[in-house]
Write a protein that holds these residues in place. Sequence first.
Motif, mmCIF file in Angstrom:
data_model
loop_
_atom_site.group_PDB
_atom_site.id
_atom_site.type_symbol
_atom_site.label_atom_id
_atom_site.label_comp_id
_atom_site.label_asym_id
_atom_site.label_seq_id
_atom_site.Cartn_x
_atom_site.Cartn_y
_atom_site.Cartn_z
ATOM 1 N N LYS A 160 0.817 -1.212 0.000
ATOM 2 C CA LYS A 160 0.000 0.000 0.000
ATOM 3 C C LYS A 160 0.853 1.267 0.000
ATOM 4 C CE LYS A 160 -3.745 2.276 2.563
ATOM 5 N NZ LYS A 160 -4.652 2.182 3.746
ATOM 6 N N GLN A 161 1.902 1.267 0.790
ATOM 7 C CA GLN A 161 2.717 2.465 0.961
ATOM 8 C C GLN A 161 3.864 2.567 -0.043
ATOM 9 O OE1 GLN A 161 3.997 2.089 5.034
ATOM 10 N NE2 GLN A 161 1.953 2.433 5.869
ATOM 11 N N GLU A 162 4.398 1.433 -0.472
ATOM 12 C CA GLU A 162 5.605 1.465 -1.300
ATOM 13 C C GLU A 162 5.434 0.762 -2.642
ATOM 14 O OE1 GLU A 162 9.000 0.200 1.124
ATOM 15 O OE2 GLU A 162 7.745 0.523 2.897
ATOM 16 N N SER A 163 4.228 0.268 -2.932
ATOM 17 C CA SER A 163 3.910 -0.507 -4.129
ATOM 18 C C SER A 163 4.495 -1.916 -4.025
ATOM 19 C CB SER A 163 4.419 0.173 -5.417
ATOM 20 O OG SER A 163 5.793 -0.063 -5.615
ATOM 21 N N ALA A 164 4.155 -2.770 -4.973
ATOM 22 C CA ALA A 164 4.623 -4.154 -4.955
ATOM 23 C C ALA A 164 6.142 -4.247 -5.046
ATOM 24 C CB ALA A 164 3.985 -4.934 -6.100
ATOM 25 N N PHE A 165 6.768 -3.214 -5.644
ATOM 26 C CA PHE A 165 8.225 -3.213 -5.768
ATOM 27 C C PHE A 165 8.900 -3.112 -4.399
ATOM 28 C CE2 PHE A 165 6.913 -1.633 -9.988
ATOM 29 C CZ PHE A 165 7.570 -2.569 -10.781
ATOM 30 N N GLY A 166 8.161 -2.608 -3.415
ATOM 31 C CA GLY A 166 8.714 -2.519 -2.069
ATOM 32 C C GLY A 166 9.037 -3.875 -1.477
ATOM 33 N N LEU A 167 8.337 -4.910 -1.949
ATOM 34 C CA LEU A 167 8.585 -6.268 -1.460
ATOM 35 C C LEU A 167 9.914 -6.816 -1.955
ATOM 36 C CD1 LEU A 167 5.025 -7.769 -2.074
ATOM 37 C CD2 LEU A 167 5.986 -7.075 0.123
ATOM 38 N N TYR A 168 10.473 -6.177 -2.983
ATOM 39 C CA TYR A 168 11.717 -6.674 -3.575
ATOM 40 C C TYR A 168 12.916 -5.778 -3.293
ATOM 41 C CZ TYR A 168 8.709 -9.956 -5.985
ATOM 42 O OH TYR A 168 7.813 -10.947 -6.251
ATOM 43 N N LYS A 169 12.779 -4.929 -2.296
ATOM 44 C CA LYS A 169 13.927 -4.096 -1.918
ATOM 45 C C LYS A 169 15.066 -4.983 -1.433
ATOM 46 C CE LYS A 169 11.793 0.306 -0.697
ATOM 47 N NZ LYS A 169 11.540 1.282 0.384
ATOM 48 N N GLY B 291 13.808 3.976 3.016
ATOM 49 C CA GLY B 291 12.537 4.515 2.552
ATOM 50 C C GLY B 291 11.327 3.784 3.081
ATOM 51 N N THR B 292 11.376 3.335 4.335
ATOM 52 C CA THR B 292 10.238 2.633 4.931
ATOM 53 C C THR B 292 8.990 3.511 4.930
ATOM 54 O OG1 THR B 292 11.711 1.372 6.383
ATOM 55 C CG2 THR B 292 9.387 1.488 7.007
ATOM 56 N N GLY B 293 7.930 3.025 4.299
ATOM 57 C CA GLY B 293 6.663 3.748 4.277
ATOM 58 C C GLY B 293 6.570 4.843 3.238
ATOM 59 N N GLU B 294 7.582 4.966 2.370
ATOM 60 C CA GLU B 294 7.578 6.021 1.351
ATOM 61 C C GLU B 294 7.323 5.409 -0.027
ATOM 62 O OE1 GLU B 294 11.068 8.443 1.449
ATOM 63 O OE2 GLU B 294 11.110 8.528 3.632
ATOM 64 N N TYR B 295 6.334 5.964 -0.732
ATOM 65 C CA TYR B 295 6.034 5.480 -2.085
ATOM 66 C C TYR B 295 7.156 5.858 -3.045
ATOM 67 C CZ TYR B 295 3.435 4.356 -6.311
ATOM 68 O OH TYR B 295 3.045 3.808 -7.498
ATOM 69 N N LYS B 296 7.598 7.112 -2.938
ATOM 70 C CA LYS B 296 8.747 7.573 -3.708
ATOM 71 C C LYS B 296 9.787 8.097 -2.727
ATOM 72 C CE LYS B 296 6.413 8.813 -8.016
ATOM 73 N NZ LYS B 296 6.164 9.898 -9.015
ATOM 74 N N LEU B 297 10.979 7.531 -2.804
ATOM 75 C CA LEU B 297 12.014 7.897 -1.844
ATOM 76 C C LEU B 297 12.396 9.365 -1.970
ATOM 77 C CD1 LEU B 297 14.435 4.821 -1.994
ATOM 78 C CD2 LEU B 297 12.580 5.258 -0.415
#
Length: 275
Positions: free
Chosen positions: A25-34, A98-104
Amino acid sequence: VRLQVQNVEKPLYRGTFHCFQSIIKQESAFGLYKGIGSPMMGLTFINALVFGVQGNTLRALGKDTPLNQFLAGSAAGAIQCVICCPMELAKTRMQLQGTGEYKLKTKNYKNSLDCLIKIYQKEGLRGINRGMVSTFIRETPSFGFYFLTYDCMTRYLGCEAEDSYVIPKLLFSGGVSGIVSWLSTYPMDVIKSRLQADGVGGVTQYSGILDCVRKSYHEEGWRVFTRGLTSTLLRAFPVNAATFATVTVFLMYMKAEDNLPECEPAPVIRQPSSL
Protein backbone atom coordinates in the motif's frame (compact mmCIF):
# COMPACT_ATOMS: atom_id res chain seq x y z
CA VAL A 1 13.75 -7.58 8.75
CA ARG A 2 11.07 -4.90 9.08
CA LEU A 3 9.40 -6.82 11.91
CA GLN A 4 12.66 -7.65 13.64
CA VAL A 5 13.96 -4.09 13.91
CA GLN A 6 10.82 -1.95 14.26
CA ASN A 7 10.52 0.37 17.25
CA VAL A 8 8.47 -1.30 19.98
CA GLU A 9 7.17 2.07 21.21
CA LYS A 10 5.93 3.08 17.77
CA PRO A 11 5.41 -0.16 15.83
CA LEU A 12 4.59 0.19 12.15
CA TYR A 13 3.34 -3.37 11.69
CA ARG A 14 1.07 -5.59 13.77
CA GLY A 15 2.26 -8.82 12.19
CA THR A 16 3.36 -10.59 9.03
CA PHE A 17 0.18 -10.07 7.00
CA HIS A 18 -0.19 -6.42 8.08
CA CYS A 19 3.45 -5.78 7.17
CA PHE A 20 2.88 -7.34 3.74
CA GLN A 21 -0.22 -5.20 3.18
CA SER A 22 1.43 -2.01 4.39
CA ILE A 23 4.47 -2.37 2.14
CA ILE A 24 2.31 -2.86 -0.95
CA LYS A 25 0.00 0.00 0.00
CA GLN A 26 2.72 2.47 0.96
CA GLU A 27 5.60 1.46 -1.30
CA SER A 28 3.91 -0.51 -4.13
CA ALA A 29 4.62 -4.15 -4.96
CA PHE A 30 8.22 -3.21 -5.77
CA GLY A 31 8.71 -2.52 -2.07
CA LEU A 32 8.59 -6.27 -1.46
CA TYR A 33 11.72 -6.67 -3.58
CA LYS A 34 13.93 -4.10 -1.92
CA GLY A 35 17.43 -5.46 -1.47
CA ILE A 36 16.95 -8.28 -3.98
CA GLY A 37 20.19 -7.37 -5.74
CA SER A 38 22.30 -8.56 -2.82
CA PRO A 39 20.90 -12.13 -2.70
CA MET A 40 21.00 -12.29 -6.50
CA MET A 41 24.72 -11.51 -6.39
CA GLY A 42 25.61 -13.74 -3.46
CA LEU A 43 23.33 -16.77 -3.24
CA THR A 44 24.85 -18.59 -6.21
CA PHE A 45 28.29 -18.49 -4.59
CA ILE A 46 26.91 -19.29 -1.14
CA ASN A 47 25.04 -22.41 -2.29
CA ALA A 48 27.99 -23.61 -4.35
CA LEU A 49 30.28 -23.10 -1.35
CA VAL A 50 27.88 -24.71 1.12
CA PHE A 51 27.24 -27.91 -0.84
CA GLY A 52 30.86 -28.17 -1.96
CA VAL A 53 32.31 -27.78 1.54
CA GLN A 54 29.70 -30.07 3.08
CA GLY A 55 30.35 -32.84 0.56
CA ASN A 56 34.14 -32.67 0.84
CA THR A 57 34.06 -32.44 4.64
CA LEU A 58 31.78 -35.47 4.84
CA ARG A 59 34.14 -37.45 2.61
CA ALA A 60 37.12 -36.35 4.73
CA LEU A 61 35.38 -37.54 7.89
CA GLY A 62 35.03 -40.97 6.29
CA LYS A 63 31.73 -42.31 7.62
CA ASP A 64 28.23 -41.13 6.77
CA THR A 65 26.87 -40.87 10.32
CA PRO A 66 24.38 -38.37 11.80
CA LEU A 67 27.17 -36.72 13.79
CA ASN A 68 29.35 -36.35 10.70
CA GLN A 69 26.41 -34.93 8.75
CA PHE A 70 26.01 -32.30 11.47
CA LEU A 71 29.75 -31.52 11.59
CA ALA A 72 30.04 -31.27 7.80
CA GLY A 73 27.01 -28.99 7.63
CA SER A 74 28.40 -26.83 10.44
CA ALA A 75 31.72 -26.48 8.62
CA ALA A 76 29.89 -25.37 5.48
CA GLY A 77 27.81 -22.86 7.45
CA ALA A 78 30.89 -21.38 9.12
CA ILE A 79 32.86 -20.89 5.89
CA GLN A 80 30.03 -19.30 3.89
CA CYS A 81 29.72 -16.51 6.51
CA VAL A 82 32.47 -14.67 4.63
CA ILE A 83 30.00 -14.04 1.78
CA CYS A 84 26.76 -14.23 3.74
CA CYS A 85 27.48 -11.44 6.23
CA PRO A 86 28.20 -8.58 3.77
CA MET A 87 25.37 -9.81 1.54
CA GLU A 88 22.85 -9.68 4.37
CA LEU A 89 24.19 -6.34 5.57
CA ALA A 90 23.45 -4.79 2.18
CA LYS A 91 20.08 -6.54 2.02
CA THR A 92 19.08 -5.26 5.46
CA ARG A 93 20.11 -1.68 4.73
CA MET A 94 18.30 -1.68 1.38
CA GLN A 95 15.13 -3.16 2.88
CA LEU A 96 15.00 -0.48 5.56
CA GLN A 97 15.62 2.37 3.13
CA GLY A 98 12.54 4.51 2.55
CA THR A 99 10.24 2.63 4.93
CA GLY A 100 6.66 3.75 4.28
CA GLU A 101 7.58 6.02 1.35
CA TYR A 102 6.03 5.48 -2.08
CA LYS A 103 8.75 7.57 -3.71
CA LEU A 104 12.01 7.90 -1.84
CA LYS A 105 12.73 11.48 -0.83
CA THR A 106 16.27 10.71 0.21
CA LYS A 107 18.02 7.73 -1.30
CA ASN A 108 21.20 6.83 0.58
CA TYR A 109 21.97 3.82 -1.59
CA LYS A 110 21.31 3.30 -5.29
CA ASN A 111 21.64 -0.47 -5.08
CA SER A 112 23.23 -3.23 -2.99
CA LEU A 113 26.71 -2.77 -4.47
CA ASP A 114 26.56 0.99 -3.93
CA CYS A 115 25.48 0.29 -0.36
CA LEU A 116 28.53 -1.88 0.35
CA ILE A 117 30.88 0.62 -1.31
CA LYS A 118 29.56 3.50 0.78
CA ILE A 119 29.73 1.48 4.00
CA TYR A 120 33.32 0.56 3.16
CA GLN A 121 34.27 4.16 2.41
CA LYS A 122 32.78 5.30 5.71
CA GLU A 123 33.62 2.42 8.06
CA GLY A 124 36.20 0.28 6.27
CA LEU A 125 36.34 -3.53 6.45
CA ARG A 126 34.91 -3.48 9.94
CA GLY A 127 31.76 -1.82 8.62
CA ILE A 128 31.42 -4.32 5.77
CA ASN A 129 31.66 -7.17 8.27
CA ARG A 130 29.22 -5.72 10.79
CA GLY A 131 27.36 -8.61 12.39
CA MET A 132 29.98 -11.20 11.38
CA VAL A 133 30.19 -12.82 14.83
CA SER A 134 26.42 -13.07 15.19
CA THR A 135 26.19 -14.45 11.64
CA PHE A 136 28.82 -17.07 12.50
CA ILE A 137 26.99 -18.06 15.69
CA ARG A 138 23.76 -18.38 13.73
CA GLU A 139 25.01 -20.14 10.60
CA THR A 140 27.35 -22.74 12.09
CA PRO A 141 24.82 -24.84 14.07
CA SER A 142 21.99 -23.88 11.71
CA PHE A 143 23.59 -25.59 8.71
CA GLY A 144 24.52 -28.54 10.90
CA PHE A 145 20.84 -29.10 11.68
CA TYR A 146 20.02 -28.30 8.03
CA PHE A 147 21.96 -31.23 6.59
CA LEU A 148 21.29 -33.56 9.53
CA THR A 149 17.52 -33.09 9.16
CA TYR A 150 17.68 -33.67 5.41
CA ASP A 151 19.70 -36.83 6.00
CA CYS A 152 17.18 -38.15 8.53
CA MET A 153 14.12 -37.18 6.46
CA THR A 154 15.33 -38.81 3.23
CA ARG A 155 16.22 -41.98 5.12
CA TYR A 156 12.85 -42.06 6.84
CA LEU A 157 10.91 -41.44 3.60
CA GLY A 158 13.02 -43.92 1.66
CA CYS A 159 14.06 -41.67 -1.22
CA GLU A 160 15.06 -43.96 -4.07
CA ALA A 161 15.94 -42.88 -7.60
CA GLU A 162 13.44 -45.30 -9.13
CA ASP A 163 10.64 -44.14 -6.80
CA SER A 164 7.93 -42.30 -8.77
CA TYR A 165 7.36 -40.03 -5.75
CA VAL A 166 11.02 -39.18 -5.19
CA ILE A 167 10.63 -35.50 -6.21
CA PRO A 168 7.77 -34.75 -3.74
CA LYS A 169 9.72 -36.59 -1.04
CA LEU A 170 12.85 -34.53 -1.73
CA LEU A 171 10.85 -31.30 -1.75
CA PHE A 172 9.21 -32.16 1.57
CA SER A 173 12.54 -33.17 3.13
CA GLY A 174 14.20 -29.96 1.98
CA GLY A 175 11.34 -27.82 3.25
CA VAL A 176 11.36 -29.44 6.68
CA SER A 177 15.16 -29.08 6.81
CA GLY A 178 14.85 -25.36 6.18
CA ILE A 179 12.28 -24.91 8.93
CA VAL A 180 14.32 -26.88 11.48
CA SER A 181 17.51 -24.97 10.65
CA TRP A 182 15.79 -21.60 11.15
CA LEU A 183 14.08 -22.65 14.37
CA SER A 184 17.39 -23.86 15.81
CA THR A 185 19.04 -20.42 15.79
CA TYR A 186 16.31 -17.88 15.05
CA PRO A 187 16.86 -15.66 18.14
CA MET A 188 20.41 -15.01 16.91
CA ASP A 189 19.01 -13.94 13.54
CA VAL A 190 16.99 -11.25 15.29
CA ILE A 191 20.15 -10.03 17.04
CA LYS A 192 22.09 -10.07 13.76
CA SER A 193 19.43 -8.01 11.98
CA ARG A 194 19.36 -5.47 14.81
CA LEU A 195 23.13 -5.12 14.80
CA GLN A 196 23.30 -4.71 11.02
CA ALA A 197 20.45 -2.16 11.07
CA ASP A 198 21.98 -0.27 13.98
CA GLY A 199 23.05 3.23 13.04
CA VAL A 200 20.82 3.52 9.96
CA GLY A 201 19.12 6.59 11.38
CA GLY A 202 22.41 8.05 12.55
CA VAL A 203 22.03 6.74 16.13
CA THR A 204 23.92 3.70 17.39
CA GLN A 205 22.14 1.75 20.13
CA TYR A 206 24.23 -1.37 20.65
CA SER A 207 27.89 -1.89 21.47
CA GLY A 208 27.85 -5.61 20.69
CA ILE A 209 25.93 -8.89 20.79
CA LEU A 210 25.49 -9.12 24.56
CA ASP A 211 24.48 -5.46 24.80
CA CYS A 212 21.91 -6.00 22.04
CA VAL A 213 20.52 -9.10 23.79
CA ARG A 214 20.31 -7.32 27.13
CA LYS A 215 18.66 -4.15 25.84
CA SER A 216 16.26 -5.99 23.53
CA TYR A 217 15.11 -8.30 26.33
CA HIS A 218 14.84 -5.46 28.85
CA GLU A 219 12.70 -3.33 26.51
CA GLU A 220 10.52 -5.98 24.85
CA GLY A 221 10.77 -9.22 26.83
CA TRP A 222 11.46 -12.70 25.46
CA ARG A 223 9.02 -12.29 22.55
CA VAL A 224 11.50 -9.99 20.85
CA PHE A 225 13.53 -13.07 19.89
CA THR A 226 10.62 -14.46 17.85
CA ARG A 227 9.85 -11.29 15.87
CA GLY A 228 9.37 -12.09 12.18
CA LEU A 229 9.42 -15.84 12.77
CA THR A 230 6.17 -16.48 10.90
CA SER A 231 7.32 -14.75 7.72
CA THR A 232 10.70 -16.48 7.95
CA LEU A 233 9.14 -19.94 8.17
CA LEU A 234 6.71 -19.18 5.34
CA ARG A 235 9.73 -18.35 3.20
CA ALA A 236 11.95 -21.16 4.50
CA PHE A 237 9.86 -24.13 3.36
CA PRO A 238 9.54 -23.39 -0.39
CA VAL A 239 13.03 -21.92 -0.73
CA ASN A 240 14.83 -24.85 0.87
CA ALA A 241 12.52 -27.42 -0.72
CA ALA A 242 13.51 -26.08 -4.13
CA THR A 243 17.21 -25.81 -3.24
CA PHE A 244 17.70 -29.32 -1.90
CA ALA A 245 15.52 -31.01 -4.51
CA THR A 246 17.27 -29.20 -7.37
CA VAL A 247 20.77 -30.05 -6.15
CA THR A 248 19.87 -33.67 -5.41
CA VAL A 249 18.11 -34.32 -8.71
CA PHE A 250 20.88 -32.62 -10.69
CA LEU A 251 23.61 -34.69 -9.04
CA MET A 252 21.49 -37.83 -9.35
CA TYR A 253 21.10 -37.47 -13.10
CA MET A 254 24.73 -36.45 -13.58
CA LYS A 255 25.84 -39.53 -11.70
CA ALA A 256 23.42 -41.74 -13.61
CA GLU A 257 25.07 -40.60 -16.85
CA ASP A 258 28.51 -41.33 -15.35
CA ASN A 259 29.64 -37.77 -15.97
CA LEU A 260 30.74 -37.52 -12.36
CA PRO A 261 31.75 -41.06 -11.41
CA GLU A 262 33.93 -39.96 -8.50
CA CYS A 263 31.45 -37.46 -7.08
CA GLU A 264 29.15 -38.58 -4.29
CA PRO A 265 26.33 -36.07 -3.95
CA ALA A 266 26.71 -34.60 -0.49
CA PRO A 267 23.04 -33.94 0.25
CA VAL A 268 21.89 -37.34 -0.99
CA ILE A 269 21.68 -40.19 1.49
CA ARG A 270 24.06 -43.02 0.80
CA GLN A 271 21.78 -46.03 0.65
CA PRO A 272 22.28 -49.29 -1.25
CA SER A 273 20.44 -47.94 -4.26
CA SER A 274 21.11 -46.09 -7.49
CA LEU A 275 20.39 -42.80 -5.67
